[in-house]
Design an enzyme around this catalytic site. Structure first.
Site, short mmCIF file in Angstrom:
data_model
loop_
_atom_site.label_atom_id
_atom_site.label_comp_id
_atom_site.label_asym_id
_atom_site.label_seq_id
_atom_site.Cartn_x
_atom_site.Cartn_y
_atom_site.Cartn_z
N LYS A 9 -19.12 -16.44 -62.42
CA LYS A 9 -20.10 -15.42 -62.07
C LYS A 9 -19.38 -14.16 -61.62
O LYS A 9 -18.35 -14.23 -60.96
CB LYS A 9 -20.98 -15.98 -60.94
CG LYS A 9 -21.86 -15.07 -60.14
CD LYS A 9 -21.22 -14.23 -59.06
CE LYS A 9 -20.62 -14.94 -57.90
NZ LYS A 9 -20.04 -13.94 -56.91
N ASP A 135 -25.20 -18.45 -53.49
CA ASP A 135 -24.99 -18.17 -54.91
C ASP A 135 -25.41 -19.32 -55.81
O ASP A 135 -25.45 -19.15 -57.04
CB ASP A 135 -23.51 -17.86 -55.18
CG ASP A 135 -23.12 -16.44 -54.82
OD1 ASP A 135 -24.02 -15.64 -54.51
OD2 ASP A 135 -21.91 -16.14 -54.84
#
Length: 275
Positions: A9, A135
Site C-alpha cells: 500500500k 490500515d
C-alpha cells in the site's frame, strides 16, 4: 492450498487533521495499492504460522503477529474453529510505511473467507479488520480509496491502474507511533477534490517532516527520486521510511531503479505498478 497476495500500500497523500481523545489521529489519505507485495499461503491443518522470504528474519520471534491475530479474531467473530496452517512469504520490509503487516492481516482474512465461503464484503470481516489496525480495512478493500477517520472510513476512487511506480527504502525501520507523536499538531487543511492524481499532486504527507526528524536519510531518498527522469509524483508513504515515485513510462522507472541501486547498493528497491 489457498494463496493470497498481500499487496503493498502507498499513501498518495496523507493529511493529519487532529489528535483524537481515543489516542488516534483524525486523518485524510489517498490509498493506492501495488501489483506486488507479500504472499500468504493457507493450508489445511491445525493452527500454525511459518515465515519465509527475504524479510522473514525481521519477524522471527515476534509475539502477536498480525496474521495469527487476524485468524484468532476471525474465528471468534464468525464462531468457527481457529485452524489452518499459514506460511507468510515476507517480501516487503517491516515498519516501512507500505502496509506490510496490515496487508498480511487482510490477506489472512481474505484467505479464511475464501476457505469458508464467506463473502469478502461481509461486515464481520471489516469489523475484525478495523479492530486489528487503522490500515487493515483499506488493505482488505484493496483498491484506491479516500480514507477518513483513522483511515478506516473508505470512499472508493477511480485509480491509476498500470501506472509504473518505484519504491525505495534505505533500510531504516521507523516507528509509526514515534512519527505521529512528533507531528506538529497543525491542521494544514483537507485533501481537495478532482481526479486521483491531481488530488495527490496538490496534497502532501504531513508525517514526512516528523519522520525525517527521526530518520534524516528519508530526505536523501526523496532527493534521489526527484533527480530521476519522468517522475509524476515523489513522496514518502505512510509514516516512512519507504518513499515512492510514479512515472508515466516503465523505461523511466527502470532507469531510476538502476541509477539508485548503483548509487546506494544497500537500499531496497521495488519496481511495480499500481493495481
Amino acid at each position: 492450498m489457498i494463496v493470497e497476495q498481500a499487496s503493498a500500500k502507498i499513501n498518495l497523500a496523507l493529511h493529519v487533521r487532529s489528535r483524537r481523545d481515543d489516542g488516534y489521529h483524525e486523518i485524510e489519505t489517498l490509498f493506492a495499492f501495488l501489483k506486488d507485495g507479500d504472499e500468504l499461503q493457507l493450508a489445511p491443518g491445525p493452527a500454525s504460522f511459518a515465515l519465509e522470504g527475504p524479510f522473514a528474519a525481521a519477524l522471527e520471534g515476534e509475539s502477536g503477529n498480525l496474521v495469527t491475530r487476524a485468524a484468532a479474531s476471525y474465528a471468534s467473530a464468525l464462531s468457527v474453529p481457529d485452524k489452518g496452517a499459514f506460511t507468510l512469504v515476507k517480501r516487503l520490509p517491516v515498519a516501512s510505511g507500505i502496509g506490510g503487516g496490515s496487508a498480511d492481516a487482510a490477506a489472512a482474512l481474505r484467505a479464511l473467507a475464501r476457505r469458508d465461503g464467506v463473502a469478502l464484503d461481509d461486515p464481520r470481516l471489516f469489523a475484525v479488520a478495523e479492530a486489528l489496525g487503522s490500515d487493515v480495512p483499506a488493505c482488505l478493500f484493496r483498491r484506491s480509496a479516500l480514507g477518513r477517520g483513522r483511515g478506516e472510513e473508505l470512499e472508493p476512487l477511480e485509480g491509476l491502474a498500470g501506472m509504473p511506480v518505484l519504491l525505495v527504502n534505505p533500510g531504516v525501520a521507523v516507528s509509526t507511533a514515534s512519527v505521529f507523536a512528533a507531528w506538529s499538531g497543525k491542521d494544514r487543511g483537507p485533501i481537495g477534490d478532482g481526479a486521483l492524481l491531481g488530488r495527490a499532486l496538490l496534497g502532501r504527507n504531513d508525517l514526512e517532516a516528523p519522520a525525517r526528524s527521526i530518520a534524516p536519510v528519508i530526505g536523501e531518498v526523496l532527493a534521489l527520486l526527484l533527480d530521476t527522469r519522468g517522475t509524476r509524483l515523489v513522496r514518502m508513504s505512510g509514516s516512512g521510511a519507504t518513499c515512492f515515485a510514479l512515472y508515466d513510462h516503465a523505461a523511466d522507472r527502470a532507469a531510476a531503479h538502476q541509477a539508485i541501486s548503483a548509487a546506494r547498493p544497500g537500499w531496497w528497491c521495488l519496481e511495480s505498478a499500481l493495481a
